[in-house]
Design an enzyme around this catalytic site. Structure first.
Site, mmCIF file in Angstrom:
data_model
loop_
_atom_site.group_PDB
_atom_site.id
_atom_site.type_symbol
_atom_site.label_atom_id
_atom_site.label_comp_id
_atom_site.label_asym_id
_atom_site.label_seq_id
_atom_site.Cartn_x
_atom_site.Cartn_y
_atom_site.Cartn_z
ATOM 1 N N ASN A 108 -4.584 7.456 -16.262
ATOM 2 C CA ASN A 108 -4.127 6.317 -14.901
ATOM 3 C C ASN A 108 -5.709 6.085 -14.303
ATOM 4 O OD1 ASN A 108 -2.688 6.213 -12.550
ATOM 5 N ND2 ASN A 108 -3.488 7.671 -10.658
ATOM 6 N N HIS A 110 -7.732 5.594 -11.094
ATOM 7 C CA HIS A 110 -8.022 5.549 -9.233
ATOM 8 C C HIS A 110 -8.551 5.125 -8.526
ATOM 9 C CE1 HIS A 110 -5.944 8.074 -5.979
ATOM 10 N NE2 HIS A 110 -7.646 8.870 -5.971
ATOM 11 N N SER A 137 -12.341 5.686 -11.585
ATOM 12 C CA SER A 137 -11.622 7.052 -12.810
ATOM 13 C C SER A 137 -10.322 6.088 -13.181
ATOM 14 C CB SER A 137 -11.621 7.983 -11.603
ATOM 15 O OG SER A 137 -12.068 8.555 -11.223
ATOM 16 N N ASP A 146 -3.544 13.578 -9.733
ATOM 17 C CA ASP A 146 -4.695 12.487 -10.000
ATOM 18 C C ASP A 146 -5.936 13.822 -10.615
ATOM 19 O OD1 ASP A 146 -3.834 10.390 -8.468
ATOM 20 O OD2 ASP A 146 -4.302 10.975 -6.691
HETATM 21 C C1 GAR Z 1 -5.202 -0.131 -7.576
HETATM 22 O O1 GAR Z 1 -6.783 -0.454 -6.679
HETATM 23 C C2 GAR Z 1 -5.186 1.216 -8.038
HETATM 24 O O2 GAR Z 1 -6.372 2.056 -8.120
HETATM 25 C C3 GAR Z 1 -4.706 1.948 -7.859
HETATM 26 O O3 GAR Z 1 -3.623 0.684 -6.684
HETATM 27 C C4 GAR Z 1 -4.184 -0.727 -7.064
HETATM 28 C C5 GAR Z 1 -3.101 -1.235 -7.684
HETATM 29 O O4 GAR Z 1 -3.375 -2.504 -7.897
HETATM 30 N N1 GAR Z 1 -4.303 2.428 -7.481
HETATM 31 C C6 GAR Z 1 -3.522 3.651 -6.976
HETATM 32 O O5 GAR Z 1 -3.682 4.234 -5.806
HETATM 33 C C7 GAR Z 1 -2.494 5.283 -7.585
HETATM 34 N N2 GAR Z 1 -2.742 5.901 -6.879
HETATM 35 P P1 GAR Z 1 -3.010 -3.502 -8.825
HETATM 36 O O6 GAR Z 1 -0.869 -3.409 -8.416
HETATM 37 O O7 GAR Z 1 -3.405 -5.240 -8.290
HETATM 38 O O8 GAR Z 1 -3.298 -3.368 -9.874
#
Ligand code: GAR
Length: 197
Positions: A108, A110, A137, A146
């Site tokens: 994952n 985060h 991370s 997480d």
């Molecule tokens: C990213 O910033 C990722 O780190 C976050 O969602 C966004 C997705 O963007 N993930 C979380 O918050 C997970 N809890 P993307 O769809 O453009 O890759």
């Protein structure tokens, strides 16, 4: 043997695109499937345009019955026989039972420097705390949210005048470097953490 990678998304899928684009040439893995809990997720169309099989399991009809939702999800994943599952902006919390099936194989990303700021609104929480650095991370997924062994982190400086949006945008640039780097190393058999920035 080349590893098969499935990627789960909930939104635009910019991390998914970077992961798919990275898995070429000598890379030890290939993307075989992109799935989402939202049939409207913009990333699904982009994945299909890149020639990747896609699926959606809308979580809403399951009305909080996470096990039933995950049974469907699992069926799609099993059919593609992935060696590695990458959560890339996948915004559903997974049950312990589901996570256990992918123990040691599910990653994952985060948007915080874990163990700080698990859960949501990570950038605003970093700003509210007066942090001078933020980041992202990549970790192995375990039953706790997480949590799990960290496989890589990238740091960015918090600049004067940063908002949650400006900080998120700069962290996202680092996410796009970190996740492909970690996946390549992980698919090659190493869990040594990568530190960027
Ligand atoms: C990213 O910033 C990722 O780190 C976050 O969602 C966004 C997705 O963007 N993930 C979380 O918050 C997970 N809890 P993307 O769809 O453009 O890759």
């Amino acid at each position: 043997m080349t590893k098969r990678v499935a990627i789960l998304i909930s939104g635009g899928g910019s991390n998914m695109i970077k992961l798919v684009e990275s898995m070429v040439g000598e890379h030890p893995a290939r993307a075989v499937l992109v799935g989402s809990n939202d049939p409207q997720a913009g990333g699904l169309k982009k994945a299909a345009e890149m020639g990747i099989d896609t699926f959606a399991v809308d979580h809403r009809p399951f009305k909080g019955d996470r096990e039933a939702f995950e049974t469907e999800l699992q069926a799609h994943l099993d059919a593609a026989k992935p060696d590695i599952v990458c959560l890339a902006g996948f915004m559903r919390v997974l049950t312990e039972n589901f996570v256990r099936k992918w123990d040691g194989k599910m990653l994952n990303i985060h948007p915080s420097l874990l163990p700080k700021y698990k859960g949501l609104h990570t950038h605003q929480r970093a700003l509210d705390a007066g942090d001078t650095e933020a980041g992202c991370s990549v970790h192995l997924v375990t039953a706790a949210l997480d949590d799990g062994p960290i496989l890589g982190q990238a740091r960015v400086r918090v600049e004067p005048g940063d908002t949650a949006d400006t900080l998120a945008a700069r962290v996202l640039v680092q996410e796009h470097k970190l996740y492909p780097a970690v996946l390549e190393r992980f698919a090659g058999g190493s869990t040594d953490p990568i530190i960027l920035g």
